[in-house]
Every structure is written in structure tokens, then in C-alpha cells.
Enzyme design. Structure first.
Site, PDB file in Angstrom:
ATOM      1  N   GLY A 299       0.435  -1.776   0.099  1.00  0.00           N
ATOM      2  CA  GLY A 299       0.311  -0.101  -0.621  1.00  0.00           C
ATOM      3  C   GLY A 299       0.694   1.395   0.188  1.00  0.00           C
TER       4      GLY A 299
ATOM      5  CG  HIS B 199       5.045   4.292  -5.196  1.00  0.00           C
ATOM      6  ND1 HIS B 199       5.500   4.013  -6.265  1.00  0.00           N
ATOM      7  CD2 HIS B 199       5.327   4.137  -4.467  1.00  0.00           C
ATOM      8  CE1 HIS B 199       6.013   2.844  -6.413  1.00  0.00           C
ATOM      9  NE2 HIS B 199       6.189   3.251  -4.452  1.00  0.00           N
TER      10      HIS B 199
ATOM     11  CG  HIS C 276       3.325   0.533  -5.632  1.00  0.00           C
ATOM     12  ND1 HIS C 276       3.153   1.688  -5.055  1.00  0.00           N
ATOM     13  CD2 HIS C 276       4.187  -0.536  -5.527  1.00  0.00           C
ATOM     14  CE1 HIS C 276       3.499   1.262  -3.667  1.00  0.00           C
ATOM     15  NE2 HIS C 276       3.894   0.148  -4.362  1.00  0.00           N
TER      16      HIS C 276
ATOM     17  CD  GLN D  95       6.864  -7.936   3.776  1.00  0.00           C
ATOM     18  OE1 GLN D  95       5.815  -8.085   2.720  1.00  0.00           O
ATOM     19  NE2 GLN D  95       7.794  -6.803   2.517  1.00  0.00           N
TER      20      GLN D  95
ATOM     21  N   GLY E  35       7.847  -5.958  -9.304  1.00  0.00           N
ATOM     22  CA  GLY E  35       9.088  -4.420  -9.262  1.00  0.00           C
ATOM     23  C   GLY E  35      10.518  -5.063  -9.402  1.00  0.00           C
TER      24      GLY E  35
ATOM     25  CB  SER F 184      10.735   3.762  -2.150  1.00  0.00           C
ATOM     26  OG  SER F 184      10.407   2.983  -0.863  1.00  0.00           O
ATOM     27  CB  SER F 185       5.760   3.263   0.530  1.00  0.00           C
ATOM     28  OG  SER F 185       5.759   2.396  -1.134  1.00  0.00           O
TER      29      SER F 185
HETATM   30  P1  AMP Z   1       5.936  -2.461  -1.900  1.00  0.00           P
HETATM   31  O1  AMP Z   1       4.651  -1.923  -1.361  1.00  0.00           O
HETATM   32  O2  AMP Z   1       7.041  -1.697  -1.792  1.00  0.00           O
HETATM   33  O3  AMP Z   1       6.118  -4.046  -1.229  1.00  0.00           O
HETATM   34  O4  AMP Z   1       5.930  -3.200  -3.487  1.00  0.00           O
HETATM   35  C1  AMP Z   1       5.180  -3.443  -3.637  1.00  0.00           C
HETATM   36  C2  AMP Z   1       5.702  -4.016  -5.475  1.00  0.00           C
HETATM   37  O5  AMP Z   1       5.813  -2.791  -5.959  1.00  0.00           O
HETATM   38  C3  AMP Z   1       6.451  -4.570  -5.709  1.00  0.00           C
HETATM   39  O6  AMP Z   1       6.562  -5.608  -6.259  1.00  0.00           O
HETATM   40  C4  AMP Z   1       7.615  -4.025  -5.758  1.00  0.00           C
HETATM   41  O7  AMP Z   1       8.838  -4.004  -6.424  1.00  0.00           O
HETATM   42  C5  AMP Z   1       7.440  -2.943  -6.803  1.00  0.00           C
HETATM   43  N1  AMP Z   1       7.823  -1.489  -6.738  1.00  0.00           N
HETATM   44  C6  AMP Z   1       7.825  -1.005  -5.585  1.00  0.00           C
HETATM   45  N2  AMP Z   1       8.007   0.264  -5.722  1.00  0.00           N
HETATM   46  C7  AMP Z   1       8.784   0.075  -7.483  1.00  0.00           C
HETATM   47  C8  AMP Z   1       8.682   0.992  -8.315  1.00  0.00           C
HETATM   48  N3  AMP Z   1       9.635   2.380  -8.203  1.00  0.00           N
HETATM   49  N4  AMP Z   1       9.555   0.705  -9.780  1.00  0.00           N
HETATM   50  C9  AMP Z   1       9.002  -0.457 -10.007  1.00  0.00           C
HETATM   51  N5  AMP Z   1       7.853  -1.032  -9.067  1.00  0.00           N
HETATM   52  C10 AMP Z   1       8.100  -0.549  -7.804  1.00  0.00           C
END
Ligand code: AMP
Length: 288
Positions: A31, A34, A37, A64, A154, A192-193
Site C-alpha cells: 500500500g 505510487h 506500483h 517481513q 517490480g 518507494s513508499s
Molecule cells: P511494496 O509496496 O514496496 O512492497 O512494493 C510492491 C511491489 O511494487 C513490489 O513488487 C515492488 O518491487 C514494486 N515497486 C515498488 N517500487 C517500485 C518502483 N519504483 N518501480 C517499480 N516497481 C516498484
């Protein structure tokens, strides 16, 4: 767009889709969405088509996070996430709670985990010892509940994508893992969040990761022969540490398939790094 919070309701829906042969694309997230995502959501839509179903899970998975990490303060904004998902054409947000995802026994514990034992050892796994056990466990559970035909991850979390790919193969999940490219801010910082944690001064310095990647790429491409990893690491550490709030956690050069560390670095070698910017830990990676 539907919002599903119950595990059994999601399983029922997935069962219906499967019997109707609807294609299902899945994007798991923590969640606080951005553009990075959303690029995964668009990729999932491209793959399953306009008649397929795109599911985004939003769940801050406690297993995690390490005991000293940012679980309780991880940014959350479900109202905003809903708006972004609706705008991106998501069909279902699956937003379960801890009780649903981690059913407890009489003693109040949850006791079944999925562990990948090779690719998850180094880099993020070395710095965050229980991290990948949490990731593989939650992703396996989500795959069982949503039963997608394709899941999009990602490249931002390069090692995570490799670990999930290996787990999918090893546990015989009948689905395809797609890895989508890193989405960056105009100055190169990977979205990144966690960027939300950065103070204005830290945000400026946070370009150090992208700078280090570009410096490494230029150096190996200019060099007529492979460069010693140790030498390049030292050079990049110096470059990053010139920013007052930056502290290198690790810089690693490795083979993109096996994740095996490389002693010599050349064009095509994969690089990943983790840097503390103040209290915020940032990661990035690229192929050199
Ligand atoms: P997270 O919410 O940070 O766990 O990310 C969820 C998914 O989004 C994961 O597969 C991440 O690798 C991907 N993701 C996060 N940031 C980016 C980004 N800047 N570009 C591409 N994918 C991303």
C-alpha cells in the site's frame, strides 16, 4: 472496483473467476501506492486484457519486518490508495487484516512459514534475516487465495523478484511471474513508499544511490577489462559517504540469474545497494 477484506470472500471470487475462465493478473503491495506500483497494475492489465481481472493486494505484512524495523510507522493511506487504484482500472483491491492472514492457534501463535534457502541468503537477506521468510510466506498465501495466472513484481526489489520466481517454480505454482522495470523520480531516485520518511535535506542526498549506479556503469563501460569488485565498492562507498546523512549498508555485484557475488565487474553485471539516509533505508539496483 470491489474491495474485499475477507479471505474466504476473496477465495470464493477467485473460484468463480476460475470456473468462468477469466484471466487474473495480480499485483501484491504494502500500500501507500505510487506511480511505480501503478506501472505494475498497467502491466497486469496489458497481460490479462480488458476482460481479465486485475487484483491489487494492500497489506502491510508484519512477518517481513524485523523487530527493530518500521512496521508500526509504515505509511498508510487507504483512501488515497483506493482512488489511485480506481483511476488505474483495478477490478479488486484485496485488503485483508492480520487475523485473516495469520490465523492463530489456542496458544496465540501462527506457525507455518515458507522459506527459500539459497537466493534469499545474501544482500537483503543478510541485512534483514527474517525478511524473505515473511515475503515468501505472504506471497505463497496470497497466490493460494487469489489464484492468479500472472503476478507482476517490480525490479526495484530485484532479489525479492528472484526469490519469488524461485519459490513459484519450486512449489509448482501454476502462474507466471513478470518483473517490471523500476519507476524513478525525474532526478533518478527510485520511487518507494519509504521516500515519504525523508526530510527535505535527506531527499536531496538520496540521489546518491542513482549517482553510484551511474558512476559504476560509466566506470565498467569505459574500462577495457573487468574491474575488481572490491575496488569499485570502495570507490562507490566513498562517493556515497560524501553525503553527510548517508551510510552504506551494502553494495553488491552479482550474476543476475544466480545472484552469486562477482569478484570482477563488467558490463552486464548486476549491482544492488542499500543505503541508510538518516534513519531511512533505501535500496536500488541496475544492470551495469
Ligand atoms: P511494496 O509496496 O514496496 O512492497 O512494493 C510492491 C511491489 O511494487 C513490489 O513488487 C515492488 O518491487 C514494486 N515497486 C515498488 N517500487 C517500485 C518502483 N519504483 N518501480 C517499480 N516497481 C516498484
Amino acid at each position: 472496483m470491489r474491495i474485499v477484506t475477507s479471505v474466504t470472500a476473496m477465495q470464493r471470487l477467485a473460484g468463480r473467476w476460475q470456473s468462468r475462465k477469466r484471466r487474473v493478473g495480480f499485483v501484491p503491495t504494502l500500500g501507500f501506492l505510487h506511480e511505480g506500483h501503478l506501472s505494475l497494475v498497467r502491466r497486469a492489465r496489458e497481460i490479462v486484457g480488458p476482460r481479465g481481472c486485475v487484483v491489487v493486494s494492500i497489506y502491510v505484512n508484519p512477518t517481513q519486518f524485523g523487530p527493530k524495523e518500521d512496521l508500526s510507522r509504515y505509511p498508510r493511506d487507504f483512501a488515497r490508495d483506493k482512488k489511485l487504484c480506481r483511476g488505474a482500472g483495478v477490478d479488486v483491491i484485496f485488503a485483508p487484516d492480520d487475523k485473516g492472514m495469520y490465523p492463530q492457534n489456542d496458544a496465540g501463535t501462527y506457525s507455518t512459514y515458507v522459506v527459500e534457502e539459497a537466493l534469499s541468503r545474501g544482500m537483503e537477506g543478510a541485512s534483514r534475516p527474517t525478511h524473505f521468510r515473511g515475503v515468501t510466506t505472504i506471497v505463497a498465501k496470497l497466490f493460494n487465495i487469489v489464484r492468479p495466472e500472472v503476478a507482476v513484481f517490480g525490479a526495484k526489489d530485484f532479489q525479492q523478484a528472484a526469490v519469488v520466481q524461485r519459490m513459484t517454480r519450486d512449489l509448482n505454482y501454476p502462474l507466471k511471474i513478470v518483473v517490471a522495470p523500476i519507476h524513478r523520480e525525474p532526478d533518478g531516485l527510485a520511487m518507494s513508499s519509504r521516500n515519504k520518511y525523508l526530510s527535505p535535506a535527506e531527499r536531496k542526498q538520496a540521489t546518491a544511490l542513482w549517482l553510484a549506479i551511474r558512476h559504476a556503469r560509466k566506470t565498467v563501460r569505459k574500462s577495457p577489462k573487468p574491474i575488481a569488485a572490491r575496488k569499485l565498492k570502495a570507490e562507490l562507498t566513498k562517493l556515497i559517504s560524501a553525503r553527510p546523512d548517508a551510510r552504506v549498508d551494502y553494495i553488491e555485484f552479482f550474476d543476475a540469474q544466480t545472484l552469486r557475488p562477482a569478484d570482477k565487474v563488467a558490463a552486464g553485471t548486476q549491482m544492488a545497494l542499500a543505503v541508510f539516509m538518516g534513519k531511512t533505508r533505501l535500496i536500488d539496483n541496475a544492470r551495469l
